[in-house]
Design a protein around this motif. Structure first.
Motif, PDB file in Angstrom:
ATOM      1  N   SER A 194      39.224  41.907  50.158  1.00 10.86           N
ATOM      2  CA  SER A 194      40.408  41.649  49.326  1.00 10.86           C
ATOM      3  C   SER A 194      40.032  41.003  47.998  1.00 10.86           C
ATOM      4  O   SER A 194      40.525  41.399  46.939  1.00 10.86           O
ATOM      5  N   VAL A 195      39.156  40.018  48.038  1.00 14.13           N
ATOM      6  CA  VAL A 195      38.745  39.324  46.813  1.00 14.13           C
ATOM      7  C   VAL A 195      37.961  40.265  45.903  1.00 14.13           C
ATOM      8  O   VAL A 195      38.222  40.347  44.700  1.00 14.13           O
ATOM      9  N   HIS A 198      37.580  41.071  55.886  1.00 12.26           N
ATOM     10  CA  HIS A 198      38.836  41.477  55.232  1.00 12.26           C
ATOM     11  C   HIS A 198      39.119  40.606  54.012  1.00 12.26           C
ATOM     12  O   HIS A 198      39.555  41.101  52.968  1.00 12.26           O
ATOM     13  N   GLY A 220      37.974  43.568  45.909  1.00 14.13           N
ATOM     14  CA  GLY A 220      38.895  44.603  45.433  1.00 14.13           C
ATOM     15  C   GLY A 220      39.788  44.091  44.307  1.00 14.13           C
ATOM     16  O   GLY A 220      40.004  44.785  43.313  1.00 14.13           O
ATOM     17  N   ALA A 221      40.284  42.874  44.456  1.00 15.36           N
ATOM     18  CA  ALA A 221      41.120  42.292  43.399  1.00 15.36           C
ATOM     19  C   ALA A 221      40.328  42.096  42.115  1.00 15.36           C
ATOM     20  O   ALA A 221      40.834  42.352  41.018  1.00 15.36           O
ATOM     21  N   LEU A 222      39.080  41.654  42.222  1.00 18.90           N
ATOM     22  CA  LEU A 222      38.249  41.472  41.028  1.00 18.90           C
ATOM     23  C   LEU A 222      37.937  42.798  40.346  1.00 18.90           C
ATOM     24  O   LEU A 222      37.981  42.902  39.114  1.00 18.90           O
ATOM     25  N   ILE A 260      39.688  45.618  40.520  1.00 16.14           N
ATOM     26  CA  ILE A 260      40.910  46.180  39.941  1.00 16.14           C
ATOM     27  C   ILE A 260      41.362  45.381  38.718  1.00 16.14           C
ATOM     28  O   ILE A 260      41.816  45.947  37.728  1.00 16.14           O
ATOM     29  N   SER A 261      41.196  44.067  38.755  1.00 23.98           N
ATOM     30  CA  SER A 261      41.680  43.227  37.652  1.00 23.98           C
ATOM     31  C   SER A 261      40.635  43.019  36.555  1.00 23.98           C
ATOM     32  O   SER A 261      40.908  42.311  35.591  1.00 23.98           O
ATOM     33  N   LYS A 282      36.860  39.006  52.171  1.00 27.01           N
ATOM     34  CA  LYS A 282      35.877  39.354  51.152  1.00 27.01           C
ATOM     35  C   LYS A 282      36.257  40.668  50.459  1.00 27.01           C
ATOM     36  O   LYS A 282      36.178  40.785  49.236  1.00 27.01           O
TER      37      LYS A 282
END
Length: 184
Positions: A17-18, A13, A20-22, A24-25, A15
């Motif tokens: 999140s990280v 979870h 997914g954040a990268l 998206i950003s 990994k």
């Protein structure tokens, strides 16, 4: 899928999140990089750099979408096809996720080829005539790269090598368009 350790699901979870954040950003990170580099560029360099920074995320996401929509539905059944009544596959969630992310990132990264060709042509490192001359070598390199980035099945290798060949041709034309006038 199975979890083989107590903290495995937590780290999966984390990994996701990280990553997914990268993903998206990514455009925002490129914008921040652009704002850092912008003061050091001349006016004529700013114009073509905007194009490169606009195209890079689109190509990256395009590579990931191609992988997810076209390649993954072929790769997954290929590997699941080796199971039978006597042999059951029980991959861990972490192994599955690492395999999926490695392939998706490889496709996204491979789709940056036109950006690399434009930048090197604009800097005068690889003139377009040289890129045309290297075309035969690129065909070989595209298939070797596809073999290294994809699983050993021929379908997924072709599904990466063919877009790489197309992207190289597009990169040559863009290099002609954006190269220094004396190197055309």
């Amino acid at each position: 899928l199975i979890a083989t350790g107590l903290p495995e699901l937590f780290f999966v979870h984390l990994k996701l999140s990280v990553i997914g954040a990268l993903v998206i950003s990514f455009p925002f990170l490129l914008l921040q990089l652009w704002r850092f580099v912008l003061p050091g560029l001349y006016q004529h360099e700013r114009r073509w750099a905007w194009l490169v920074l606009g195209v890079a995320p689109i190509l990256f996401y395009g590579g990931i979408i191609l992988f997810w929509e076209l390649v993954w539905p072929i790769v997954l059944p290929f590997f699941l096809g080796f199971t039978n009544a006597d042999l059951m596959l029980l991959p861990s969630v972490n192994q599955y996720l690492n395999f999926l992310l490695r392939l998706a990132f490889g496709f996204g990264l491979a789709f940056q080829l036109p950006v690399v060709l434009i930048v090197t042509a604009k800097l005068g490192l690889t003139p377009p005539w040289q890129l045309r001359k290297w075309r035969r070598w690129w065909i070989l390199l595209a298939f070797v790269t596809a073999a290294m980035l994809t699983p050993p099945d021929p379908a997924s290798q072709l599904l990466l090598a063919c877009p790489l060949l197309l992207l190289y041709e597009v990169g040559i034309w863009l290099a002609i368009l954006f190269s220094k006038p004396k190197s055309r």
